[in-house]
Design a protein around this motif. Structure first.
Motif, PDB file in Angstrom:
ATOM      1  N   ASN A  94      34.579  58.400 -54.377  1.00  0.00           N
ATOM      2  CA  ASN A  94      35.371  58.039 -55.664  1.00  0.00           C
ATOM      3  C   ASN A  94      35.865  56.693 -55.275  1.00  0.00           C
ATOM      4  OD1 ASN A  94      37.772  58.375 -54.182  1.00  0.00           O
ATOM      5  ND2 ASN A  94      37.794  60.188 -54.634  1.00  0.00           N
ATOM      6  N   HIS A  95      36.565  55.837 -56.369  1.00  0.00           N
ATOM      7  CA  HIS A  95      37.124  54.725 -56.249  1.00  0.00           C
ATOM      8  C   HIS A  95      38.040  54.548 -55.231  1.00  0.00           C
ATOM      9  CE1 HIS A  95      35.879  54.009 -60.678  1.00  0.00           C
ATOM     10  NE2 HIS A  95      34.781  53.835 -59.984  1.00  0.00           N
ATOM     11  N   ARG A  96      39.072  55.607 -55.119  1.00  0.00           N
ATOM     12  CA  ARG A  96      39.776  55.542 -53.983  1.00  0.00           C
ATOM     13  C   ARG A  96      39.216  55.342 -52.436  1.00  0.00           C
ATOM     14  NH1 ARG A  96      41.582  58.756 -50.609  1.00  0.00           N
ATOM     15  NH2 ARG A  96      40.644  60.579 -51.595  1.00  0.00           N
ATOM     16  N   THR A 107      41.650  49.127 -58.082  1.00  0.00           N
ATOM     17  CA  THR A 107      41.497  48.541 -59.635  1.00  0.00           C
ATOM     18  C   THR A 107      40.204  47.358 -59.092  1.00  0.00           C
ATOM     19  OG1 THR A 107      43.525  48.634 -60.332  1.00  0.00           O
ATOM     20  CG2 THR A 107      42.143  46.860 -61.044  1.00  0.00           C
ATOM     21  N   SER A 108      40.106  46.629 -58.195  1.00  0.00           N
ATOM     22  CA  SER A 108      39.093  45.466 -57.771  1.00  0.00           C
ATOM     23  C   SER A 108      37.761  46.285 -57.334  1.00  0.00           C
ATOM     24  CB  SER A 108      39.606  45.062 -56.378  1.00  0.00           C
ATOM     25  OG  SER A 108      40.817  44.194 -56.308  1.00  0.00           O
ATOM     26  N   VAL A 109      38.039  47.526 -56.941  1.00  0.00           N
ATOM     27  CA  VAL A 109      36.599  47.915 -56.729  1.00  0.00           C
ATOM     28  C   VAL A 109      35.976  48.634 -58.120  1.00  0.00           C
ATOM     29  CG1 VAL A 109      35.611  50.389 -55.960  1.00  0.00           C
ATOM     30  CG2 VAL A 109      36.919  49.097 -54.604  1.00  0.00           C
ATOM     31  N   ARG A 110      36.824  49.126 -59.003  1.00  0.00           N
ATOM     32  CA  ARG A 110      36.468  49.692 -60.273  1.00  0.00           C
ATOM     33  C   ARG A 110      35.801  48.411 -61.067  1.00  0.00           C
ATOM     34  NH1 ARG A 110      39.616  49.994 -64.677  1.00  0.00           N
ATOM     35  NH2 ARG A 110      41.440  49.660 -63.401  1.00  0.00           N
ATOM     36  N   ILE A 111      36.634  47.364 -60.921  1.00  0.00           N
ATOM     37  CA  ILE A 111      36.189  46.210 -61.919  1.00  0.00           C
ATOM     38  C   ILE A 111      35.055  45.618 -61.325  1.00  0.00           C
ATOM     39  CG2 ILE A 111      36.718  43.803 -62.780  1.00  0.00           C
ATOM     40  CD1 ILE A 111      39.729  45.163 -63.103  1.00  0.00           C
ATOM     41  N   ARG A 112      35.081  45.517 -60.132  1.00  0.00           N
ATOM     42  CA  ARG A 112      33.514  45.119 -59.442  1.00  0.00           C
ATOM     43  C   ARG A 112      32.277  45.992 -59.676  1.00  0.00           C
ATOM     44  NH1 ARG A 112      31.450  40.232 -58.552  1.00  0.00           N
ATOM     45  NH2 ARG A 112      29.770  40.590 -57.004  1.00  0.00           N
ATOM     46  N   LEU A 113      32.384  47.174 -59.710  1.00  0.00           N
ATOM     47  CA  LEU A 113      31.627  48.327 -60.018  1.00  0.00           C
ATOM     48  C   LEU A 113      30.877  48.099 -61.523  1.00  0.00           C
ATOM     49  CD1 LEU A 113      32.308  51.464 -58.283  1.00  0.00           C
ATOM     50  CD2 LEU A 113      30.300  50.179 -57.791  1.00  0.00           C
ATOM     51  N   MET A 114      31.903  47.664 -62.443  1.00  0.00           N
ATOM     52  CA  MET A 114      31.653  47.544 -63.962  1.00  0.00           C
ATOM     53  C   MET A 114      30.816  46.146 -63.942  1.00  0.00           C
ATOM     54  SD  MET A 114      34.717  48.712 -66.282  1.00  0.00           S
ATOM     55  CE  MET A 114      36.062  47.792 -65.330  1.00  0.00           C
ATOM     56  N   THR A 115      31.393  45.046 -63.159  1.00  0.00           N
ATOM     57  CA  THR A 115      30.529  43.942 -63.274  1.00  0.00           C
ATOM     58  C   THR A 115      29.418  43.939 -62.421  1.00  0.00           C
ATOM     59  OG1 THR A 115      32.973  42.622 -62.764  1.00  0.00           O
ATOM     60  CG2 THR A 115      30.817  41.450 -62.225  1.00  0.00           C
ATOM     61  N   LEU A 116      29.177  44.555 -61.423  1.00  0.00           N
ATOM     62  CA  LEU A 116      27.758  44.608 -60.932  1.00  0.00           C
ATOM     63  C   LEU A 116      26.810  45.379 -61.913  1.00  0.00           C
ATOM     64  CD1 LEU A 116      28.372  45.687 -57.161  1.00  0.00           C
ATOM     65  CD2 LEU A 116      27.865  43.505 -57.881  1.00  0.00           C
ATOM     66  N   ALA A 117      27.523  46.552 -62.636  1.00  0.00           N
ATOM     67  CA  ALA A 117      26.449  47.018 -63.773  1.00  0.00           C
ATOM     68  C   ALA A 117      26.116  46.187 -64.952  1.00  0.00           C
ATOM     69  CB  ALA A 117      27.349  48.056 -64.257  1.00  0.00           C
ATOM     70  N   ILE A 118      26.890  45.281 -65.172  1.00  0.00           N
ATOM     71  CA  ILE A 118      26.504  44.384 -66.187  1.00  0.00           C
ATOM     72  C   ILE A 118      25.688  43.275 -65.942  1.00  0.00           C
ATOM     73  CG2 ILE A 118      28.671  42.661 -66.220  1.00  0.00           C
ATOM     74  CD1 ILE A 118      29.245  43.387 -69.236  1.00  0.00           C
ATOM     75  N   HIS A 119      25.915  42.695 -64.787  1.00  0.00           N
ATOM     76  CA  HIS A 119      24.973  41.526 -64.297  1.00  0.00           C
ATOM     77  C   HIS A 119      23.519  42.062 -64.094  1.00  0.00           C
ATOM     78  CE1 HIS A 119      28.019  39.173 -61.595  1.00  0.00           C
ATOM     79  NE2 HIS A 119      28.282  39.334 -62.821  1.00  0.00           N
ATOM     80  N   GLU A 120      23.089  43.337 -64.383  1.00  0.00           N
ATOM     81  CA  GLU A 120      21.561  43.703 -64.412  1.00  0.00           C
ATOM     82  C   GLU A 120      21.092  42.950 -65.651  1.00  0.00           C
ATOM     83  OE1 GLU A 120      21.493  47.757 -64.235  1.00  0.00           O
ATOM     84  OE2 GLU A 120      22.015  47.706 -61.995  1.00  0.00           O
ATOM     85  N   ASP A 121      21.877  42.813 -66.669  1.00  0.00           N
ATOM     86  CA  ASP A 121      21.163  42.149 -68.105  1.00  0.00           C
ATOM     87  C   ASP A 121      21.738  40.703 -68.127  1.00  0.00           C
ATOM     88  OD1 ASP A 121      20.505  44.906 -68.697  1.00  0.00           O
ATOM     89  OD2 ASP A 121      22.432  45.353 -69.539  1.00  0.00           O
ATOM     90  N   ILE A 122      22.296  39.974 -67.158  1.00  0.00           N
ATOM     91  CA  ILE A 122      22.616  38.752 -67.452  1.00  0.00           C
ATOM     92  C   ILE A 122      21.869  37.763 -66.255  1.00  0.00           C
ATOM     93  CG2 ILE A 122      24.512  37.180 -67.058  1.00  0.00           C
ATOM     94  CD1 ILE A 122      26.417  39.359 -67.518  1.00  0.00           C
ATOM     95  N   PRO A 123      21.151  36.960 -66.977  1.00  0.00           N
ATOM     96  CA  PRO A 123      20.541  36.143 -66.195  1.00  0.00           C
ATOM     97  C   PRO A 123      21.362  35.230 -64.987  1.00  0.00           C
ATOM     98  CG  PRO A 123      20.070  35.257 -68.329  1.00  0.00           C
ATOM     99  CD  PRO A 123      21.289  36.339 -68.164  1.00  0.00           C
ATOM    100  N   CYS A 124      20.823  34.698 -63.762  1.00  0.00           N
ATOM    101  CA  CYS A 124      21.830  34.137 -62.808  1.00  0.00           C
ATOM    102  C   CYS A 124      21.660  32.622 -62.887  1.00  0.00           C
ATOM    103  CB  CYS A 124      21.401  34.313 -61.489  1.00  0.00           C
ATOM    104  SG  CYS A 124      22.276  33.839 -60.066  1.00  0.00           S
ATOM    105  N   THR A 125      22.805  31.889 -62.713  1.00  0.00           N
ATOM    106  CA  THR A 125      23.012  30.439 -62.949  1.00  0.00           C
ATOM    107  C   THR A 125      22.108  29.501 -62.066  1.00  0.00           C
ATOM    108  OG1 THR A 125      24.995  30.314 -61.662  1.00  0.00           O
ATOM    109  CG2 THR A 125      25.254  30.380 -63.943  1.00  0.00           C
ATOM    110  N   GLU A 126      21.839  30.314 -60.909  1.00  0.00           N
ATOM    111  CA  GLU A 126      21.138  29.646 -59.779  1.00  0.00           C
ATOM    112  C   GLU A 126      19.559  29.721 -59.921  1.00  0.00           C
ATOM    113  OE1 GLU A 126      20.940  32.778 -56.088  1.00  0.00           O
ATOM    114  OE2 GLU A 126      22.062  30.732 -55.928  1.00  0.00           O
ATOM    115  N   PRO A 127      18.942  28.319 -59.657  1.00  0.00           N
ATOM    116  CA  PRO A 127      17.479  28.426 -59.906  1.00  0.00           C
ATOM    117  C   PRO A 127      16.785  29.555 -59.105  1.00  0.00           C
ATOM    118  CG  PRO A 127      18.010  26.418 -58.843  1.00  0.00           C
ATOM    119  CD  PRO A 127      19.278  27.194 -59.168  1.00  0.00           C
ATOM    120  N   THR A 128      15.591  30.017 -59.322  1.00  0.00           N
ATOM    121  CA  THR A 128      14.765  31.056 -58.878  1.00  0.00           C
ATOM    122  C   THR A 128      13.622  30.407 -58.688  1.00  0.00           C
ATOM    123  OG1 THR A 128      13.891  32.003 -60.946  1.00  0.00           O
ATOM    124  CG2 THR A 128      15.651  33.038 -59.760  1.00  0.00           C
TER     125      THR A 128
END
Length: 130
Positions: A94-96, A107-128
């Protein structure tokens, strides 16, 4: 803006999500709803609302921190911490428990997990390559 309301209504959240997905900035949405940009950012993360212009930033490999506007020092998550966090999540912690294992706030863990989940749909700014 003189003060902030504590909560957005369900109708406001629906409106924020729709406008974010059309490209509105966090600050423009915050100004329109008399709340902080952080409150808008959280609702967008929570509901998976991504702007078509949104890009994810590269995750640092080395530990780093910055001082937020409120004067608190905040540590950025590293690539290794992200990998460990996802590993702990896959183990069913669990988050704790994840927060304790990483030495982070819940809270940092919960928000980071949400951020990682949403990142799957967002292009990265660094060139590939390729």
């Amino acid at each position: 803006m003189t003060g902030y309301r504590r909560k957005l209504t369900d109708a406001q959240i629906d409106d924020v999500i729709a406008k974010r997905e059309r490209g509105w900035s966090y600050q423009a949405l915050a100004d329109a709803n008399d709340v902080t940009a952080g409150a808008i950012h959280y609702q967008c993360l929570k509901h998976g609302a991504v702007s078509p212009r949104q890009r994810r930033r590269p995750v640092p490999t080395e530990p780093s921190s910055f001082v937020a506007r409120d004067g608190r020092t905040q540590r950025k998550f590293t690539q290794a911490e992200d990998a460990r966090l996802l590993e702990l999540e896959s183990q069913g912690l669990n988050h704790r428990q994840m927060a304790e294992a990483l030495g982070r706030a819940i809270t940092s863990v919960r928000i980071r997990l949400m951020t990682l989940a949403i990142h799957e749909d967002i292009p990265c700014t660094e060139p590939t390559d390729g």
